[in-house]
Motif scaffolding. Structure first.
Motif, short mmCIF file in Angstrom:
data_model
loop_
_atom_site.label_atom_id
_atom_site.label_comp_id
_atom_site.label_asym_id
_atom_site.label_seq_id
_atom_site.Cartn_x
_atom_site.Cartn_y
_atom_site.Cartn_z
N ARG A 92 0.89 -0.83 0.22
CA ARG A 92 -0.03 -0.06 0.11
C ARG A 92 0.81 1.39 -0.24
O ARG A 92 1.71 1.56 0.89
CB ARG A 92 -0.76 -0.33 1.15
CG ARG A 92 -2.00 1.36 1.83
CD ARG A 92 -3.20 1.41 2.65
NE ARG A 92 -1.99 1.33 3.89
CZ ARG A 92 -2.80 1.12 4.87
NH1 ARG A 92 -3.94 1.57 5.38
NH2 ARG A 92 -1.69 1.32 5.82
N MET A 131 -7.03 -3.30 0.27
CA MET A 131 -6.51 -2.74 -1.21
C MET A 131 -7.62 -2.70 -2.18
O MET A 131 -7.41 -3.37 -2.98
CB MET A 131 -5.42 -3.16 -2.07
CG MET A 131 -4.35 -2.66 -0.85
SD MET A 131 -3.60 -1.19 -0.84
CE MET A 131 -3.29 0.07 -2.79
N HIS A 177 2.04 12.30 -10.15
CA HIS A 177 1.52 10.84 -9.13
C HIS A 177 3.30 10.98 -8.73
O HIS A 177 3.81 9.65 -7.71
CB HIS A 177 1.78 10.08 -10.93
CG HIS A 177 0.18 10.02 -11.01
ND1 HIS A 177 -0.33 9.05 -10.44
CD2 HIS A 177 -0.40 10.68 -11.45
CE1 HIS A 177 -1.58 9.07 -10.74
NE2 HIS A 177 -2.31 10.14 -11.69
N GLU A 202 2.03 8.94 -5.11
CA GLU A 202 1.46 8.65 -5.56
C GLU A 202 0.44 7.42 -4.46
O GLU A 202 -0.60 7.14 -4.78
CB GLU A 202 2.29 7.05 -5.17
CG GLU A 202 1.74 5.83 -5.92
CD GLU A 202 3.30 4.82 -5.26
OE1 GLU A 202 4.50 4.88 -5.08
OE2 GLU A 202 3.38 3.12 -5.98
N ALA A 203 0.17 7.87 -3.31
CA ALA A 203 -0.09 7.34 -2.15
C ALA A 203 -1.52 8.37 -2.25
O ALA A 203 -2.24 8.05 -2.04
CB ALA A 203 -0.13 7.60 -0.72
N ASN A 247 -3.20 10.02 -5.04
CA ASN A 247 -3.85 9.48 -5.76
C ASN A 247 -4.18 8.46 -5.50
O ASN A 247 -4.84 7.94 -6.03
CB ASN A 247 -3.06 9.60 -7.13
CG ASN A 247 -3.25 10.63 -7.90
OD1 ASN A 247 -4.00 11.69 -8.05
ND2 ASN A 247 -1.59 11.31 -8.07
N ASP A 248 -3.88 7.05 -5.18
CA ASP A 248 -3.86 5.76 -4.90
C ASP A 248 -5.49 6.45 -4.05
O ASP A 248 -6.45 5.44 -4.33
CB ASP A 248 -3.57 5.40 -3.74
CG ASP A 248 -3.94 3.95 -3.22
OD1 ASP A 248 -3.76 2.99 -4.26
OD2 ASP A 248 -4.10 3.95 -2.42
N ARG A 249 -5.50 6.82 -3.14
CA ARG A 249 -7.09 6.99 -2.15
C ARG A 249 -7.69 7.65 -2.58
O ARG A 249 -8.87 7.18 -2.61
CB ARG A 249 -6.08 8.40 -0.48
CG ARG A 249 -5.12 7.55 0.12
CD ARG A 249 -5.50 5.87 0.84
NE ARG A 249 -4.68 5.60 1.65
CZ ARG A 249 -3.02 5.46 1.24
NH1 ARG A 249 -3.16 5.01 -0.23
NH2 ARG A 249 -1.95 4.32 2.27
N ARG A 264 -9.37 5.31 -4.74
CA ARG A 264 -10.63 4.33 -4.36
C ARG A 264 -11.60 4.91 -4.29
O ARG A 264 -13.02 4.73 -4.14
CB ARG A 264 -9.65 3.91 -2.63
CG ARG A 264 -9.20 2.95 -3.05
CD ARG A 264 -8.66 2.65 -2.00
NE ARG A 264 -6.47 2.34 -2.52
CZ ARG A 264 -6.70 0.36 -3.51
NH1 ARG A 264 -7.16 0.66 -3.29
NH2 ARG A 264 -5.27 0.65 -3.61
#
Ligand code: AMP
Ligand code: MG
Length: 330
Positions: free
Chosen positions: A203, A234, A309, A314-315, A317-319, A322
């Protein structure tokens, strides 16, 4: 102050200052099998005794979290972590470089480990972290056991970065909230698995990939197979506000509130700029707090400006991905 149970909107959990007396109270409650929310440098956690199947089951119930999604056990030192997990060379290298801090290491369970099976979702590995927040460390030390502590929100909702966020979301299902101000980093820990093969990023989180790769001296292996299986947290739909999200937005539409980055939308009442100076660390710290604020305005949709990104992006954009995913997956 205890509120009336009759009001649907009133949080019931007692919020108390995270001072010496408050921490002692929370520790006693946790030692007796209860749950308390507490501040960490990442987000607020919901803590229970990680060695007790019954206490950990209460965490899963309070969050309505799927029981196959294992919890992070928080310990006060590397020595305490070594009692729970088996650390090979690279795991030890990462622990020494980043602990105390927002890095979680998933390692094989050590012989004699006390973190219970429910916390591990039955796996023979354990996720461990030594947080750096003084209140978190003091609470773990006072309980004198590892603390199972996922974020203090209902599963699938936005992570809390203030005591008020916890009260609004979980106030009906927990007893105590320690108020230690706003979490400084605002993003969950980076999770790395150090199991049979090389370190894998499970993650992205508050420590950027390149910082970890700089310590290892090589690139992190990507998670093979569906991330949801490797790291059950995830799930596609997670961190969801009530409003829908529109990502990579260049301008605001009339039905939208705006989550800005670097002044793309212009300053308006229904816009929050994660960082006017395009600083990703500042953006990470503001992310969940601003999502909570914008969601409370009740817009049909939240437009999100493009965010680079690299690094903590990176994190972030990940959140956001989601939060924007179709609901129902978690
Ligand atoms: P959370 O508690 O939601 O902040 O997330 C903890 C993360 O660690 C989730 O993504 C979990 O799936 C992951 N995790 C915890 N324990 C393990 C484990 N034993 N193996 C793989 N992932 C784990
Ligand atoms: Mg969470």
């Amino acid at each position: 102050m205890k509120r009336e149970r009759s009001s649907a909107l009133s949080p019931l959990a007692r919020t108390i200052a995270a001072d010496v007396a408050g921490i002692a109270k929370a520790a006693a409650m946790i030692r007796a099998g209860g749950l308390a929310a507490f501040p960490t440098e990442t987000v607020y956690g919901l803590a229970g005794d990680a060695t007790s199947d019954a206490a950990v089951a209460r965490i899963f119930a309070a969050k309505a979290r799927p029981s196959f999604n294992p919890l992070i056990a928080h310990v006060a030192s590397l020595d305490a972590a070594l009692e729970q997990g088996t650390f090979r060379t690279e795991a030890l290298q990462l622990a020494k470089a980043f602990w105390p801090g927002p890095l979680t290491l998933v390692v094989p369970l050590a012989p004699g480990a006390t973190v219970c099976s429910t916390a591990r979702a039955g796996l023979d590995s354990v996720a461990l972290r030594v947080p750096v927040h003084p209140v978190a460390l003091a609470l773990i030390s006072a309980v004198r056991r590892p603390l199972a502590a996922p974020s203090a929100n209902r599963s699938g909702r936005i992570s809390p970065v203030t005591a008020a966020h916890v009260a609004a979301d979980l106030g009906n299902s927990i007893d105590l909230i320690l108020d230690g101000g706003q979490s400084a980093m605002g993003l969950e820990s980076t999770v790395i698995a150090c199991l049979e093969d090389g370190p894998r990023l499970l993650r992205p989180g508050a420590i950027a990939r390149r910082e970890i790769e700089a310590v290892l001296g090589h690139a992190l292996t990507e998670s093979a197979g569906p991330a949801a299986l490797r790291s059950p947290g995830m799930l596609a739909s997670h961190y969801a506000p009530r409003a829908k999200l529109r990502l990579e937005a260049k301008e605001l539409e009339s039905c939208e509130a705006g989550l800005d980055f670097g002044g793309v939308f212009g300053g308006r009442e229904n816009v929050r700029d994660l960082s006017a100076s395009r600083d990703l660390k500042e953006a990470a710290a503001n992310l969940f707090a601003f999502l909570h604020e914008l969601d409370a305005l009740g817009p049909a949709r939240i437009a999100v400006a493009p965010i680079p990104h690299e690094g903590l992006g990176e994190a972030i954009n990940d959140r956001l991905a989601r939060a924007a995913a179709p609901r129902g997956a978690s």
